[in-house]
Design an enzyme around this catalytic site. Structure first.
Site, short mmCIF file in Angstrom:
data_model
loop_
_atom_site.label_atom_id
_atom_site.label_comp_id
_atom_site.label_asym_id
_atom_site.label_seq_id
_atom_site.Cartn_x
_atom_site.Cartn_y
_atom_site.Cartn_z
N TYR A 288 1.25 -1.24 0.21
CA TYR A 288 0.00 -0.10 -0.06
C TYR A 288 0.89 1.18 0.36
O TYR A 288 1.73 1.20 1.19
CB TYR A 288 -1.18 0.05 1.22
N TYR B 112 2.34 5.41 6.67
CA TYR B 112 2.97 4.47 5.77
C TYR B 112 3.78 4.21 5.98
O TYR B 112 4.45 2.40 5.83
CB TYR B 112 2.53 5.32 4.44
#
Length: 285
Positions: free
Chosen positions: A60, A124
């Site tokens: 991702y 992230y």
């Protein structure tokens, strides 16, 4: 050496499939048939292929979107990596997992070594760090951190800049975030080389040299014009991070120390040389 590539639809997955060394074999199922977050699909492919190495090129990577969708980022970047590591062990395979410079906070003032303490600034970065730790639960596994990856077909900074430069006469690009651009094909070759040596633990790989996003954009303009990928020279204006706020914080200096990789597989090429080659591979170049 037989390898299974997870994330074959992405720019790194395509690079891995294109860079299979002599004497090796790779199976690269499409994402629809081998999705990292579907443990049954992944286990099925592992059982069929019985690989020596599993390359995880899936992630991702929507850095800003992750700030609002932490669960999705955690599912792909951490939980699924842990499940993949366990599945790889069951078939006797080594996992080669790709991570990021965003596990660092960018305040060290020198290139980050593999054993420097991580301190991610974003969702992230935190989820990628969690994935690293799950992958490294098994001592045979390899984590390779990289940065600013692009190729000629994916969604990346280079292709975005080429599109915007074709549409606009002036662009503003951040000049106070420093790192190193990395061509996916060069990263893929490095992953194959490290896997072939049986490397384990944490390594760093990018192309050589350093740049700001502004430097990178100027180089894209110059190489794009030379390759025929651009027809006009848009003005590129340097700005500060404060002038371009984003949901996710980014490290100001995330250059990676590649000494360990240099000792294992040699010194790679400068990012500008790699960018020039990539421009020559564009369909209209």
């Amino acid at each position: 050496m037989k390898a299974l590539i997870i994330g074959a639809n992405g720019q790194l997955g395509r690079g891995l499939a294109a860079a299979v060394p002599e004497g090796a074999e790779a199976v690269a199922p499409p994402e629809a048939e081998c999705n990292l977050t579907d443990p049954d699909q992944v286990q099925g492919w592992l059982d069929r292929v019985r690989p020596d190495v599993v390359f995880n090129a899936a992630a991702y990577t929507a850095v800003d979107a992750a700030e609002q969708d932490e669960a999705a980022a955690e599912r792909v970047n951490a939980a699924a990596v842990g499940a993949l590591a366990e599945a790889a062990v069951r078939v006797g395979a080594c996992l080669v997992h790709v991570s990021t410079d965003f596990v660092f906070d960018g305040v060290l003032g020198r290139p980050y070594a593999p054993d420097d303490a991580p301190n991610p600034l974003s969702v992230y970065g935190r989820t990628k760090l969690a994935g690293e730790r799950l992958a490294l639960t098994h001592p045979r596994n390899l984590v390779v951190r990289t940065a600013w990856v692009y190729d000629e077909t994916g969604r990346n900074f280079v292709r975005t800049m080429l599109r915007l430069m074709a549409e606009r006469d002036r662009l503003a690009v951040v000049a106070d975030q420093i790192g190193t651009p990395t061509y996916a094909r060069d990263l893929a070759a490095a992953l194959w080389a490290l896997a072939g040596q049986g490397a384990s633990g944490v390594f760093h790989f990018t192309n050589e040299g350093v740049a700001s996003w502004y430097d990178f954009a100027v180089a894209i303009r110059e190489e794009g014009l030379a390759a025929g990928a651009l027809k006009k020279a848009a003005m590129v204006v340097p700005i500060g991070t404060k002038d371009y706020p984003t949901p996710a914080r980014r490290p100001a200096f995330s250059v990676l120390d590649k000494s360990k990789s240099h000792a294992a597989i040699g010194v790679g090429r400068h990012w500008r040389e790699a960018l020039r080659e990539m421009m020559g591979r564009l369909p209209h170049a």
